[in-house]
Write a protein that holds these residues in place. Structure first.
Motif, mmCIF file in Angstrom:
data_model
loop_
_atom_site.group_PDB
_atom_site.id
_atom_site.type_symbol
_atom_site.label_atom_id
_atom_site.label_comp_id
_atom_site.label_asym_id
_atom_site.label_seq_id
_atom_site.Cartn_x
_atom_site.Cartn_y
_atom_site.Cartn_z
ATOM 1 N N GLU A 111 0.851 -1.142 0.037
ATOM 2 C CA GLU A 111 0.090 -0.001 0.080
ATOM 3 C C GLU A 111 0.872 1.379 -0.075
ATOM 4 N N ALA A 112 1.807 0.995 -0.775
ATOM 5 C CA ALA A 112 2.740 2.410 -0.991
ATOM 6 C C ALA A 112 2.126 3.766 -1.257
ATOM 7 N N GLN A 113 0.872 3.741 -1.863
ATOM 8 C CA GLN A 113 0.414 4.985 -2.256
ATOM 9 C C GLN A 113 0.002 5.778 -1.009
ATOM 10 N N PHE A 114 -0.072 5.270 0.143
ATOM 11 C CA PHE A 114 -0.414 5.715 1.439
ATOM 12 C C PHE A 114 0.723 6.367 2.295
ATOM 13 N N VAL A 156 -6.003 9.690 -11.109
ATOM 14 C CA VAL A 156 -4.893 10.641 -10.836
ATOM 15 C C VAL A 156 -3.927 9.810 -10.398
ATOM 16 N N PRO A 157 -2.576 9.855 -10.719
ATOM 17 C CA PRO A 157 -1.527 9.395 -10.162
ATOM 18 C C PRO A 157 -1.484 9.509 -8.591
ATOM 19 N N PHE A 158 -1.165 8.349 -7.916
ATOM 20 C CA PHE A 158 -1.244 8.420 -6.343
ATOM 21 C C PHE A 158 -0.317 8.277 -5.687
ATOM 22 N N PRO A 192 3.374 8.705 -3.782
ATOM 23 C CA PRO A 192 4.665 8.560 -4.506
ATOM 24 C C PRO A 192 4.966 7.426 -5.499
ATOM 25 N N MET A 193 4.022 6.733 -5.937
ATOM 26 C CA MET A 193 3.823 5.712 -6.853
ATOM 27 C C MET A 193 4.393 6.007 -8.290
ATOM 28 N N PRO A 194 4.076 7.220 -8.966
ATOM 29 C CA PRO A 194 4.633 7.543 -10.120
ATOM 30 C C PRO A 194 6.266 7.869 -9.926
ATOM 31 N N ALA A 195 6.589 8.377 -8.959
ATOM 32 C CA ALA A 195 8.165 8.550 -8.627
ATOM 33 C C ALA A 195 8.624 7.242 -8.663
ATOM 34 N N LEU A 196 8.364 6.354 -7.835
ATOM 35 C CA LEU A 196 8.707 5.045 -7.677
ATOM 36 C C LEU A 196 8.941 3.999 -8.669
ATOM 37 N N CYS A 197 8.086 4.383 -9.758
ATOM 38 C CA CYS A 197 7.756 3.672 -11.009
ATOM 39 C C CYS A 197 9.090 4.161 -11.882
ATOM 40 N N ALA A 249 -9.085 -3.786 -16.403
ATOM 41 C CA ALA A 249 -9.308 -2.621 -15.439
ATOM 42 C C ALA A 249 -8.384 -1.327 -15.738
ATOM 43 N N TYR A 250 -8.959 -0.247 -15.656
ATOM 44 C CA TYR A 250 -8.012 1.098 -15.700
ATOM 45 C C TYR A 250 -7.946 1.624 -14.413
ATOM 46 N N VAL A 251 -9.074 1.435 -13.582
ATOM 47 C CA VAL A 251 -9.106 2.437 -12.392
ATOM 48 C C VAL A 251 -10.007 1.657 -11.452
ATOM 49 N N SER A 252 -9.981 2.080 -10.036
ATOM 50 C CA SER A 252 -10.554 1.621 -9.026
ATOM 51 C C SER A 252 -11.738 2.604 -8.877
ATOM 52 N N HIS A 253 -12.689 2.250 -9.326
ATOM 53 C CA HIS A 253 -14.102 3.189 -9.465
ATOM 54 C C HIS A 253 -14.610 3.080 -7.835
#
Length: 194
Positions: free
Chosen positions: A95-98, A129-131, A133-138, A158-162
């Motif tokens: 859950e790195a996005q948190f 929307v990028p969540f 630190p995930m974009p920088a980690l990628c 799937a593209y997104v968590s709606h």
């Protein structure tokens, strides 16, 4: 290759960053657990961290939606991971996005110390929307593995968590009653219905 005085090869630790990302219900945590269990089986020293706010299934385990679990240490901030990592070969982070943006520097420091860092997290929030630190980690990872759920409306990737509940809070812990994985077309169609 580094050699000892007797000309025997010395195993050199090589650090790296691996990111597992995608929408909810795509198998991110399951893949993280699989990789960490393989490292345990290989007798590597493994430590696993997750954000303290994620108490959905367990306070001290990383648990996938299909209930596969592995022991973990809940932490308040990314800086705690550096303080608690000790003498390990592999670090898993779920859950790195948190986590705060400092997670990028933490993972870089750990990899530079020769530690294999495996990170799982949502790449986008419920609005696409990028969540966190995930974009920088990628961007800094040696390996990015994107997994996909199946759109519950049409069967495409799937593209997104709606989000199914009425809330604009960016962080809202939930499962199938709060979120559904949907493709880009179904997501765009749902925005027009709102």
């Amino acid at each position: 290759m580094i050699y000892s005085e007797r000309n025997h090869p010395i195993q050199q630790k090589r650090g790296s960053i691996e990111v597992i990302c995608g929408s909810m219900f795509s198998g991110k945590t399951e893949e993280l657990i699989r990789r960490l269990k393989r490292a345990n089986f290989a007798k590597q020293r493994v430590e696993i961290f997750k954000p303290k706010i994620d108490t959905r299934y367990s306070e001290d385990e990383v648990v996938s939606h299909d209930k596969t679990a592995i022991r973990s240490t809940p932490v308040e901030s990314s800086g705690s991971i550096l303080l608690m990592s000790g003498d390990v070969d592999v670090i898993g982070i779920d859950e790195a996005q948190f986590f705060d943006e400092g997670l990028v520097d933490v993972c870089t420091q750990l990899a530079n110390q020769g530690i294999r860092v495996i990170i799982a997290g949502l790449d986008m929030d419920f609005k696409g929307v990028p969540f966190g630190p995930m974009p920088a980690l990628c961007a800094i990872a040696e390996d990015v593995f994107k997994v996909h759920a199946i759109c519950v409306r049409c069967g495409a990737l799937a593209y997104v968590s709606h989000r199914l509940v009425d809330s604009d809070k960016r962080v809202l812990l939930g499962e199938m009653t709060e979120y559904e994985p949907i493709c880009r077309d179904c997501y765009n169609a749902s925005k027009h219905q709102e």
